[in-house]
Motif scaffolding. Structure first.
Motif, PDB file in Angstrom:
ATOM      1  N   ALA A  20       0.918  -1.008   0.111  1.00  0.00           N
ATOM      2  CA  ALA A  20      -0.031   0.141   0.039  1.00  0.00           C
ATOM      3  C   ALA A  20       0.780   1.089   0.079  1.00  0.00           C
ATOM      4  CB  ALA A  20      -0.859   0.115   1.320  1.00  0.00           C
ATOM      5  N   ILE A  21       0.280   2.514  -0.579  1.00  0.00           N
ATOM      6  CA  ILE A  21       1.029   3.694  -0.331  1.00  0.00           C
ATOM      7  C   ILE A  21       0.195   4.677   0.209  1.00  0.00           C
ATOM      8  CG2 ILE A  21       2.482   3.237  -2.477  1.00  0.00           C
ATOM      9  CD1 ILE A  21       0.463   5.132  -3.930  1.00  0.00           C
ATOM     10  N   ASP A  22       0.662   5.566   0.562  1.00  0.00           N
ATOM     11  CA  ASP A  22      -0.255   6.703   1.225  1.00  0.00           C
ATOM     12  C   ASP A  22       0.018   7.723   0.300  1.00  0.00           C
ATOM     13  OD1 ASP A  22      -1.095   8.654   2.755  1.00  0.00           O
ATOM     14  OD2 ASP A  22       0.249   8.483   4.787  1.00  0.00           O
ATOM     15  N   GLN A  23      -1.135   8.059  -0.369  1.00  0.00           N
ATOM     16  CA  GLN A  23      -1.185   9.016  -1.401  1.00  0.00           C
ATOM     17  C   GLN A  23      -1.175  10.623  -0.570  1.00  0.00           C
ATOM     18  OE1 GLN A  23      -3.650   9.448  -4.796  1.00  0.00           O
ATOM     19  NE2 GLN A  23      -3.315   7.291  -5.166  1.00  0.00           N
ATOM     20  N   ARG A  24      -1.755  10.558   0.608  1.00  0.00           N
ATOM     21  CA  ARG A  24      -1.723  11.780   1.232  1.00  0.00           C
ATOM     22  C   ARG A  24      -0.250  12.367   1.723  1.00  0.00           C
ATOM     23  NH1 ARG A  24      -5.424  11.933   6.679  1.00  0.00           N
ATOM     24  NH2 ARG A  24      -3.853  10.476   7.126  1.00  0.00           N
ATOM     25  N   ARG A  25       0.414  11.335   1.977  1.00  0.00           N
ATOM     26  CA  ARG A  25       1.941  11.595   2.257  1.00  0.00           C
ATOM     27  C   ARG A  25       2.535  12.001   1.114  1.00  0.00           C
ATOM     28  NH1 ARG A  25       6.758   9.464   1.602  1.00  0.00           N
ATOM     29  NH2 ARG A  25       5.896   7.323   0.520  1.00  0.00           N
ATOM     30  N   LEU A  26       2.201  11.539  -0.010  1.00  0.00           N
ATOM     31  CA  LEU A  26       2.983  11.929  -1.612  1.00  0.00           C
ATOM     32  C   LEU A  26       2.547  13.140  -1.763  1.00  0.00           C
ATOM     33  CD1 LEU A  26       2.904   8.151  -2.767  1.00  0.00           C
ATOM     34  CD2 LEU A  26       4.778   9.141  -2.109  1.00  0.00           C
ATOM     35  N   ARG A  27       1.440  13.557  -1.753  1.00  0.00           N
ATOM     36  CA  ARG A  27       0.858  14.755  -2.237  1.00  0.00           C
ATOM     37  C   ARG A  27       1.108  15.900  -1.375  1.00  0.00           C
ATOM     38  NH1 ARG A  27      -2.524  13.823  -6.602  1.00  0.00           N
ATOM     39  NH2 ARG A  27      -3.594  11.808  -6.813  1.00  0.00           N
ATOM     40  N   SER A  28       1.184  15.604   0.015  1.00  0.00           N
ATOM     41  CA  SER A  28       1.632  16.724   0.818  1.00  0.00           C
ATOM     42  C   SER A  28       3.227  17.184   0.852  1.00  0.00           C
ATOM     43  CB  SER A  28       0.908  16.399   2.122  1.00  0.00           C
ATOM     44  OG  SER A  28       1.783  15.487   2.713  1.00  0.00           O
ATOM     45  N   GLY A  29       4.094  16.267   0.383  1.00  0.00           N
ATOM     46  CA  GLY A  29       5.512  16.503   0.315  1.00  0.00           C
ATOM     47  C   GLY A  29       6.054  17.562  -0.614  1.00  0.00           C
ATOM     48  N   TYR A  30       7.301  17.518  -0.806  1.00  0.00           N
ATOM     49  CA  TYR A  30       7.859  18.349  -1.771  1.00  0.00           C
ATOM     50  C   TYR A  30       8.328  17.704  -3.052  1.00  0.00           C
ATOM     51  CZ  TYR A  30       8.003  21.143   2.385  1.00  0.00           C
ATOM     52  OH  TYR A  30       7.656  21.985   3.465  1.00  0.00           O
ATOM     53  N   GLY A  31       7.909  16.547  -3.172  1.00  0.00           N
ATOM     54  CA  GLY A  31       8.429  15.882  -4.319  1.00  0.00           C
ATOM     55  C   GLY A  31       7.534  16.242  -5.669  1.00  0.00           C
ATOM     56  N   VAL A  32       8.293  16.321  -6.691  1.00  0.00           N
ATOM     57  CA  VAL A  32       7.687  16.683  -7.838  1.00  0.00           C
ATOM     58  C   VAL A  32       6.718  15.790  -8.573  1.00  0.00           C
ATOM     59  CG1 VAL A  32       9.462  15.795  -9.627  1.00  0.00           C
ATOM     60  CG2 VAL A  32       8.110  17.767 -10.157  1.00  0.00           C
ATOM     61  N   LYS A  33       6.905  14.380  -8.298  1.00  0.00           N
ATOM     62  CA  LYS A  33       6.218  13.192  -8.850  1.00  0.00           C
ATOM     63  C   LYS A  33       4.599  13.668  -8.740  1.00  0.00           C
ATOM     64  CE  LYS A  33       5.426   8.412  -9.272  1.00  0.00           C
ATOM     65  NZ  LYS A  33       6.079   7.043  -8.726  1.00  0.00           N
ATOM     66  N   TRP A  34       4.263  13.660  -7.250  1.00  0.00           N
ATOM     67  CA  TRP A  34       2.816  14.008  -6.865  1.00  0.00           C
ATOM     68  C   TRP A  34       2.772  15.444  -6.661  1.00  0.00           C
ATOM     69  CZ3 TRP A  34      -0.969  10.295  -6.540  1.00  0.00           C
ATOM     70  CH2 TRP A  34      -0.443   8.930  -6.765  1.00  0.00           C
ATOM     71  N   GLY A  35       3.444  16.222  -6.046  1.00  0.00           N
ATOM     72  CA  GLY A  35       3.251  17.383  -5.611  1.00  0.00           C
ATOM     73  C   GLY A  35       2.769  18.563  -6.677  1.00  0.00           C
ATOM     74  N   SER A  36       3.414  18.208  -7.949  1.00  0.00           N
ATOM     75  CA  SER A  36       2.939  19.024  -8.923  1.00  0.00           C
ATOM     76  C   SER A  36       1.684  18.874  -9.696  1.00  0.00           C
ATOM     77  CB  SER A  36       4.358  19.038  -9.775  1.00  0.00           C
ATOM     78  OG  SER A  36       4.412  17.678 -10.438  1.00  0.00           O
ATOM     79  N   LEU A  37       0.948  17.855  -9.146  1.00  0.00           N
ATOM     80  CA  LEU A  37      -0.091  17.293  -9.818  1.00  0.00           C
ATOM     81  C   LEU A  37      -1.525  18.071  -9.313  1.00  0.00           C
ATOM     82  CD1 LEU A  37       0.984  13.464 -10.523  1.00  0.00           C
ATOM     83  CD2 LEU A  37       1.454  15.726 -12.032  1.00  0.00           C
ATOM     84  N   ALA A  38      -2.167  17.883 -10.129  1.00  0.00           N
ATOM     85  CA  ALA A  38      -3.810  18.289  -9.812  1.00  0.00           C
ATOM     86  C   ALA A  38      -4.300  17.159  -8.775  1.00  0.00           C
ATOM     87  CB  ALA A  38      -4.931  18.317 -10.976  1.00  0.00           C
ATOM     88  N   PRO A  39      -5.298  17.330  -8.085  1.00  0.00           N
ATOM     89  CA  PRO A  39      -5.563  16.637  -6.756  1.00  0.00           C
ATOM     90  C   PRO A  39      -6.157  15.141  -7.300  1.00  0.00           C
ATOM     91  CG  PRO A  39      -6.505  18.754  -6.225  1.00  0.00           C
ATOM     92  CD  PRO A  39      -5.920  18.731  -7.615  1.00  0.00           C
ATOM     93  N   ASP A  40      -6.798  15.146  -8.453  1.00  0.00           N
ATOM     94  CA  ASP A  40      -7.231  13.915  -9.123  1.00  0.00           C
ATOM     95  C   ASP A  40      -6.167  13.035  -9.837  1.00  0.00           C
ATOM     96  OD1 ASP A  40      -7.414  16.140 -10.994  1.00  0.00           O
ATOM     97  OD2 ASP A  40      -8.941  14.937 -12.039  1.00  0.00           O
ATOM     98  N   VAL A  41      -5.215  13.804 -10.035  1.00  0.00           N
ATOM     99  CA  VAL A  41      -4.203  13.027 -11.092  1.00  0.00           C
ATOM    100  C   VAL A  41      -3.198  12.179 -10.452  1.00  0.00           C
ATOM    101  CG1 VAL A  41      -2.271  13.430 -12.787  1.00  0.00           C
ATOM    102  CG2 VAL A  41      -4.215  14.845 -12.543  1.00  0.00           C
ATOM    103  N   ILE A  42      -3.136  10.898 -10.917  1.00  0.00           N
ATOM    104  CA  ILE A  42      -2.072   9.985 -10.319  1.00  0.00           C
ATOM    105  C   ILE A  42      -0.864  10.223 -11.081  1.00  0.00           C
ATOM    106  CG2 ILE A  42      -1.537   7.475 -10.076  1.00  0.00           C
ATOM    107  CD1 ILE A  42      -4.475   6.697 -10.267  1.00  0.00           C
ATOM    108  N   GLY A  43       0.124  10.129 -10.342  1.00  0.00           N
ATOM    109  CA  GLY A  43       1.474  10.466 -10.811  1.00  0.00           C
ATOM    110  C   GLY A  43       2.223   9.172 -11.087  1.00  0.00           C
ATOM    111  N   ALA A  44       2.780   8.781 -12.354  1.00  0.00           N
ATOM    112  CA  ALA A  44       3.384   7.681 -12.711  1.00  0.00           C
ATOM    113  C   ALA A  44       4.544   8.036 -13.871  1.00  0.00           C
ATOM    114  CB  ALA A  44       2.415   6.530 -13.197  1.00  0.00           C
ATOM    115  N   TRP A  45       5.077   9.119 -13.658  1.00  0.00           N
ATOM    116  CA  TRP A  45       6.022   9.573 -14.758  1.00  0.00           C
ATOM    117  C   TRP A  45       7.436   9.608 -14.157  1.00  0.00           C
ATOM    118  CZ3 TRP A  45       7.268  15.188 -14.490  1.00  0.00           C
ATOM    119  CH2 TRP A  45       6.988  15.880 -13.458  1.00  0.00           C
ATOM    120  N   VAL A  46       7.718  10.652 -13.435  1.00  0.00           N
ATOM    121  CA  VAL A  46       9.273  10.686 -12.783  1.00  0.00           C
ATOM    122  C   VAL A  46       9.701   9.716 -12.209  1.00  0.00           C
ATOM    123  CG1 VAL A  46       8.692  12.048 -10.872  1.00  0.00           C
ATOM    124  CG2 VAL A  46      10.865  12.563 -12.022  1.00  0.00           C
TER     125      VAL A  46
END
Length: 402
Positions: A20-46
């Protein structure tokens, strides 16, 4: 199974720590993979993983933090990063680096830029397999050198490249360096000893410096095995700069620490004459984390590889079940899938941007992996599957719903 549905059967089980992963942790941090995205977008890029770091890495960082030990680095003996690198290459990959030839850098982009400047001249040709990691292509172009593409070729059995007339092709292109990314990003190919030997023979014939980016060497899936380019023989080692880092396999890219083992004497001599401040100084945190990764975290890595193996086979099964002809080969290494969308409903010249707009999944744009070359990768996207199986299921289901 319904065409395009995500399969539920057979890939091997995953370790509970990666289930399992914690999307809230990923989106609330400073990482570009999730932090740069709109709230509904899943990051699978960088190319970051959605998991944490090995316990030994976390504990090493906490020890330094507890001491508030953030001054200038000092090691009373040999650099522990260099020693850990040398020991790991010998124990895990069967290659013994020559002592006294390893330098510590911040990352592989810095290594590439420094070595291009010290081993080639403006206007020289630099050969590289294309598609290629976009910052490498950009760095070569910005340095005033010419990219000489070695196209990766699709076949039903997998990705490869042609060695026909290789010496003549590189000679006519005025090549002075070969940049070898092995395991290959983005196709995930692990080059065989025969393929590497053909490249080594061409490099010997033309007296090329070879920069071997082996950052994904610890992320190889059985039965494939990584062969360090410098291990092919003394003459090959003498012309090879081996660059690697713990950052990809152990999820510490933001800490910035890499190494380069410099085989060519003339490059070693030029680096020795350069000002020390030219190279920068990786921090105490980056160094202790790297040592903890390479020396104490192989159990964590083994569990991670089982999860990544599960996910890459899940992508393979999903691709085979789609109603479109999605050209895809399961990668032999890395946590990246290279997908050709040319025969899918997407007709957008920027398919990754189309997916982000229509199904809220962020992938890497394929055209970027051939920038400044005549190779056409515009129909491709790169998918990062270093995430939980549940999140990967959601990514694949969204794409299948096109």
């Amino acid at each position: 199974m319904t065409p395009g549905a995500v399969p539920t059967g057979s890939p091997p089980p995953v370790d509970t720590r990666f289930a399992a992963i914690d999307q809230r942790r990923l989106r609330s941090g400073y990482g570009v993979k999730w932090g740069s995205l709109a709230p509904d977008v899943i990051g699978a890029w960088v190319a970051d993983m959605d998991f944490g770091v090995p316990p030994a890495v976390r504990e090493s960082i906490l020890r330094v933090t507890g001491r508030e030990d953030f001054g200038y680095p000092f090691w009373p003996g040999a650099d522990p990063v260099v020693e850990a690198f040398q020991d790991r290459m010998a124990a895990r990959h069967g290659w013994q680096p020559e002592p006294g030839r390893t330098r510590v850098f911040t990352d592989l982009i810095q290594v590439l830029q420094v070595m291009v400047e010290h081993a080639t001249a403006p206007g020289d040709g630099i050969a590289v397999h294309v598609p290629c990691y976009p910052p490498f292509l950009a760095s070569i172009a910005r340095s005033g050198r010419r990219i000489v593409p070695l196209p990766m070729l699709w076949s039903e059995s997998g990705w490869g490249f042609s060695t026909d007339d290789l010496v003549d092709r590189l000679h006519r292109a005025g090549c002075r360096m070969l940049v070898l990314v092995n395991p290959h990003n983005p196709t995930g190919r692990v080059f065989t000893r025969d393929e590497l030997t053909a490249l080594a023979m061409a490099a010997d014939a033309l007296d090329l410096v070879v920069l071997a980016d082996e950052i994904h060497a610890d992320l190889v899936f059985a039965p494939h095995r990584h062969v360090p380019f410098a291990s092919l023989g003394a003459s090959t080692a003498a012309r090879t700069i081996t660059a690697t880092s713990a950052t990809k396999a152990f999820n510490i890219a933001g800490l910035r620490c890499a190494v380069a083992h410099v085989g060519p004497d003339h490059v070693q001599d030029r680096l020795a004459r350069a000002p020390l401040d030219y190279f920068g100084t990786p921090s105490i945190l980056s160094r202790v984390a790297t040592v903890a990764a390479w020396r104490e975290s192989d159990g964590w890595l083994d569990d991670l590889l089982r999860t990544l193996d599960h996910n890459r086979l899940l992508v393979q099964q999903w691709a085979a079940g789609l109603p479109w002809d999605l050209r895809h080969h399961a990668p032999q290494a890395t946590y990246l899938s290279w997908l050709d969308l040319s025969a899918t409903p997407i007709r957008d010249p920027e398919p990754a941007a189309h997916l982000e707009r229509t199904v809220a999944v962020k992938l890497s744009e394929g055209a970027e992996f051939a920038q400044a070359t005549p190779v056409d990768t515009g129909s491709f996207v790169r998918l990062n599957f270093a995430t939980s199986p549940a999140n990967l299921h959601e990514i694949l289901a969204r794409i299948a719903a096109l």
